[in-house]
Motif scaffolding. Structure first.
Motif, PDB file in Angstrom:
ATOM      1  N   TYR A  96      -1.541  15.290   3.068  1.00  0.00           N
ATOM      2  CA  TYR A  96      -0.506  16.151   3.643  1.00  0.00           C
ATOM      3  C   TYR A  96       0.339  15.243   4.537  1.00  0.00           C
ATOM      4  CZ  TYR A  96       1.701  20.334   5.512  1.00  0.00           C
ATOM      5  OH  TYR A  96       2.607  21.313   5.846  1.00  0.00           O
ATOM      6  N   ASN A  97       1.186  14.440   3.898  1.00  0.00           N
ATOM      7  CA  ASN A  97       1.855  13.362   4.603  1.00  0.00           C
ATOM      8  C   ASN A  97       3.218  13.789   5.153  1.00  0.00           C
ATOM      9  OD1 ASN A  97       2.765  13.671   2.007  1.00  0.00           O
ATOM     10  ND2 ASN A  97       3.318  11.528   1.744  1.00  0.00           N
ATOM     11  N   GLN A  98       3.769  12.968   6.011  1.00  0.00           N
ATOM     12  CA  GLN A  98       5.049  13.302   6.638  1.00  0.00           C
ATOM     13  C   GLN A  98       6.188  13.291   5.622  1.00  0.00           C
ATOM     14  OE1 GLN A  98       5.964  10.887  10.034  1.00  0.00           O
ATOM     15  NE2 GLN A  98       7.828  12.016  10.540  1.00  0.00           N
ATOM     16  N   ILE A  99       6.184  12.302   4.724  1.00  0.00           N
ATOM     17  CA  ILE A  99       7.194  12.243   3.667  1.00  0.00           C
ATOM     18  C   ILE A  99       6.615  12.888   2.414  1.00  0.00           C
ATOM     19  CG2 ILE A  99       8.600  10.734   2.230  1.00  0.00           C
ATOM     20  CD1 ILE A  99       8.466   8.658   4.466  1.00  0.00           C
ATOM     21  N   PRO A 100       7.217  13.967   1.925  1.00  0.00           N
ATOM     22  CA  PRO A 100       6.656  14.670   0.758  1.00  0.00           C
ATOM     23  C   PRO A 100       6.590  13.778  -0.480  1.00  0.00           C
ATOM     24  CG  PRO A 100       8.323  16.011   1.844  1.00  0.00           C
ATOM     25  CD  PRO A 100       8.409  14.644   2.457  1.00  0.00           C
ATOM     26  N   TYR A 101       5.619  14.055  -1.352  1.00  0.00           N
ATOM     27  CA  TYR A 101       5.498  13.337  -2.618  1.00  0.00           C
ATOM     28  C   TYR A 101       6.627  13.754  -3.557  1.00  0.00           C
ATOM     29  CZ  TYR A 101       0.784  11.841  -1.324  1.00  0.00           C
ATOM     30  OH  TYR A 101      -0.287  11.265  -0.697  1.00  0.00           O
ATOM     31  N   ALA A 102       6.979  12.852  -4.487  1.00  0.00           N
ATOM     32  CA  ALA A 102       8.039  13.147  -5.456  1.00  0.00           C
ATOM     33  C   ALA A 102       7.638  14.268  -6.410  1.00  0.00           C
ATOM     34  CB  ALA A 102       8.392  11.890  -6.245  1.00  0.00           C
ATOM     35  N   ASN A 103       6.346  14.351  -6.725  1.00  0.00           N
ATOM     36  CA  ASN A 103       5.841  15.417  -7.590  1.00  0.00           C
ATOM     37  C   ASN A 103       4.359  15.618  -7.298  1.00  0.00           C
ATOM     38  OD1 ASN A 103       4.236  13.592  -9.449  1.00  0.00           O
ATOM     39  ND2 ASN A 103       6.304  12.794  -9.823  1.00  0.00           N
ATOM     40  N   TYR A 104       3.789  16.698  -7.807  1.00  0.00           N
ATOM     41  CA  TYR A 104       2.404  17.034  -7.473  1.00  0.00           C
ATOM     42  C   TYR A 104       1.404  16.115  -8.151  1.00  0.00           C
ATOM     43  CZ  TYR A 104       1.418  19.153 -12.026  1.00  0.00           C
ATOM     44  OH  TYR A 104       1.196  19.356 -13.354  1.00  0.00           O
ATOM     45  N   GLN A 105       1.807  15.437  -9.264  1.00  0.00           N
ATOM     46  CA  GLN A 105       0.863  14.559  -9.953  1.00  0.00           C
ATOM     47  C   GLN A 105       0.420  13.391  -9.078  1.00  0.00           C
ATOM     48  OE1 GLN A 105       3.713  15.604 -11.425  1.00  0.00           O
ATOM     49  NE2 GLN A 105       3.331  16.234 -13.557  1.00  0.00           N
ATOM     50  N   LEU A 106       1.296  12.913  -8.186  1.00  0.00           N
ATOM     51  CA  LEU A 106       0.962  11.741  -7.368  1.00  0.00           C
ATOM     52  C   LEU A 106      -0.187  12.020  -6.398  1.00  0.00           C
ATOM     53  CD1 LEU A 106       4.576  10.416  -6.685  1.00  0.00           C
ATOM     54  CD2 LEU A 106       2.886   9.518  -8.299  1.00  0.00           C
ATOM     55  N   PRO A 107      -0.125  13.083  -5.574  1.00  0.00           N
ATOM     56  CA  PRO A 107      -1.283  13.352  -4.712  1.00  0.00           C
ATOM     57  C   PRO A 107      -2.520  13.768  -5.504  1.00  0.00           C
ATOM     58  CG  PRO A 107       0.315  15.129  -4.543  1.00  0.00           C
ATOM     59  CD  PRO A 107       0.979  14.020  -5.310  1.00  0.00           C
ATOM     60  N   LEU A 108      -2.315  14.445  -6.646  1.00  0.00           N
ATOM     61  CA  LEU A 108      -3.461  14.850  -7.466  1.00  0.00           C
ATOM     62  C   LEU A 108      -4.185  13.636  -8.021  1.00  0.00           C
ATOM     63  CD1 LEU A 108      -5.145  17.087  -8.726  1.00  0.00           C
ATOM     64  CD2 LEU A 108      -3.511  17.158 -10.629  1.00  0.00           C
ATOM     65  N   GLU A 109      -3.443  12.639  -8.481  1.00  0.00           N
ATOM     66  CA  GLU A 109      -4.065  11.411  -8.995  1.00  0.00           C
ATOM     67  C   GLU A 109      -4.786  10.655  -7.881  1.00  0.00           C
ATOM     68  OE1 GLU A 109      -0.990   9.193 -10.848  1.00  0.00           O
ATOM     69  OE2 GLU A 109      -0.758  10.593 -12.536  1.00  0.00           O
ATOM     70  N   THR A 151      -0.971  19.805   0.015  1.00  0.00           N
ATOM     71  CA  THR A 151      -0.095  18.652   0.121  1.00  0.00           C
ATOM     72  C   THR A 151       1.362  19.124   0.207  1.00  0.00           C
ATOM     73  OG1 THR A 151       0.438  16.508  -0.882  1.00  0.00           O
ATOM     74  CG2 THR A 151       0.136  18.363  -2.380  1.00  0.00           C
ATOM     75  N   LYS A 152       2.284  18.157   0.263  1.00  0.00           N
ATOM     76  CA  LYS A 152       3.710  18.481   0.325  1.00  0.00           C
ATOM     77  C   LYS A 152       4.441  17.760  -0.807  1.00  0.00           C
ATOM     78  CE  LYS A 152       4.433  17.212   4.638  1.00  0.00           C
ATOM     79  NZ  LYS A 152       5.085  17.027   5.960  1.00  0.00           N
ATOM     80  N   VAL A 153       5.305  18.485  -1.503  1.00  0.00           N
ATOM     81  CA  VAL A 153       6.025  17.939  -2.647  1.00  0.00           C
ATOM     82  C   VAL A 153       7.516  18.234  -2.484  1.00  0.00           C
ATOM     83  CG1 VAL A 153       6.313  18.061  -5.156  1.00  0.00           C
ATOM     84  CG2 VAL A 153       4.022  18.234  -4.159  1.00  0.00           C
ATOM     85  N   HIS A 154       8.353  17.269  -2.808  1.00  0.00           N
ATOM     86  CA  HIS A 154       9.807  17.457  -2.744  1.00  0.00           C
ATOM     87  C   HIS A 154      10.235  18.653  -3.582  1.00  0.00           C
ATOM     88  CE1 HIS A 154      11.616  14.340  -0.337  1.00  0.00           C
ATOM     89  NE2 HIS A 154      10.827  13.424  -0.866  1.00  0.00           N
ATOM     90  N   TRP A 155      11.181  19.405  -3.034  1.00  0.00           N
ATOM     91  CA  TRP A 155      11.712  20.570  -3.734  1.00  0.00           C
ATOM     92  C   TRP A 155      13.192  20.699  -3.378  1.00  0.00           C
ATOM     93  CZ3 TRP A 155      11.542  26.287  -2.148  1.00  0.00           C
ATOM     94  CH2 TRP A 155      11.887  27.109  -3.223  1.00  0.00           C
ATOM     95  N   GLY A 156      14.012  19.966  -4.077  1.00  0.00           N
ATOM     96  CA  GLY A 156      15.432  19.961  -3.772  1.00  0.00           C
ATOM     97  C   GLY A 156      15.770  18.935  -2.696  1.00  0.00           C
ATOM     98  N   VAL A 157      17.046  18.863  -2.334  1.00  0.00           N
ATOM     99  CA  VAL A 157      17.530  17.896  -1.356  1.00  0.00           C
ATOM    100  C   VAL A 157      17.051  18.273   0.047  1.00  0.00           C
ATOM    101  CG1 VAL A 157      19.567  16.816  -0.352  1.00  0.00           C
ATOM    102  CG2 VAL A 157      19.550  17.430  -2.783  1.00  0.00           C
ATOM    103  N   ASN A 158      16.346  17.337   0.686  1.00  0.00           N
ATOM    104  CA  ASN A 158      15.838  17.532   2.046  1.00  0.00           C
ATOM    105  C   ASN A 158      14.940  18.761   2.180  1.00  0.00           C
ATOM    106  OD1 ASN A 158      17.253  15.259   3.013  1.00  0.00           O
ATOM    107  ND2 ASN A 158      19.114  16.496   3.275  1.00  0.00           N
ATOM    108  N   LEU A 159      14.340  19.167   1.096  1.00  0.00           N
ATOM    109  CA  LEU A 159      13.428  20.303   1.116  1.00  0.00           C
ATOM    110  C   LEU A 159      12.076  19.881   0.554  1.00  0.00           C
ATOM    111  CD1 LEU A 159      15.769  23.128  -0.271  1.00  0.00           C
ATOM    112  CD2 LEU A 159      15.110  22.762   2.128  1.00  0.00           C
TER     113      LEU A 159
END
Length: 207
Positions: A96-109, A151-159
């Motif tokens: 659950y990091n400060q900068i969200p992951y680009a997609n959910y596969q990265l934290p899952l892996e 975790t946190k995943v990017h969802w749109g610009v700055n979201l």
């Protein structure tokens, strides 16, 4: 809570279910947490939530779960499945990091790699040999795993979206398992129902 999650998701596909009374249960009980019937046959699940990363400690939880399954007499069970849900910071730290992951596969892996590294020593011959002993004859040769990671995943610009990653799988121990086919069917259907939880929640909120 783990027993409740497993039992509620089993309810969607089993014919009958019998859950141990947690208020009057203790660590010495000889009753599995959950027994359930599919057709004419009964099966059992015993849940454990170890906090240790040590292979001996993890194995101790599996062995205790297996002994509880094999001591059970109320229903004539075909076999039982120990299910572990390890609880330690090594598995989830930084996901659950400060900068969200680009997609959910990265934290899952990343999480899956950590989990596999922790569980791999349990496939050693010393543990496989114990599970093949007669006192464990009604235990499938391996154990289930359930984890729920936020975790946190990017969802749109700055979201970003707070994302709930659920893992439900089976870890075989050894090459011989007479219960393998049915074990995988149960775990796969349980995983399918667990993955559907978000859909059910969404439907409920739109009623």
């Amino acid at each position: 809570m783990l027993e409740l999650i497993i039992a509620l998701n089993l309810l969607r596909f089993v014919d009958e279910i019998d859950v141990d009374d947690c208020e009057h249960s203790n660590s010495d009980t000889q009753i599995p947490d959950i027994c359930f019937r599919l057709g004419e046959k009964w099966y059992a699940i015993e849940c454990k939530t170890p906090s240790t990363q040590d292979k001996e400690g993890l194995w101790g939880n599996i062995q205790k779960a297996s002994l509880q399954i094999n001591a059970y007499k109320k229903h004539p069970i075909e076999f039982g499945i120990p299910i572990l849900s390890p609880r330690n910071t090594m598995l989830t730290q930084g996901l659950y990091n400060q900068i969200p992951y680009a997609n959910y596969q990265l934290p899952l892996e990343e999480f899956s790699d950590r989990l596999n590294n922790m569980l791999k020593p349990l496939r050693e011959k010393q543990f496989v040999d114990i599970l093949n002993q007669d006192e464990h004859k009604k235990t499938t040769k391996g154990f289930g795993i359930f984890e729920n990671v936020i975790t946190k995943v990017h969802w749109g610009v700055n979201l970003f979206a707070v994302t709930n990653l659920k893992v439900c799988d089976f870890y075989p121990l050894g090459d011989s398992n007479p219960y393998a086919d049915m074990t995988y069917k149960i775990i796969r259907e349980l995983n399918h129902q667990i993955q559907r939880q978000n859909d059910f929640l969404y439907d409920w909120k739109t009623l």
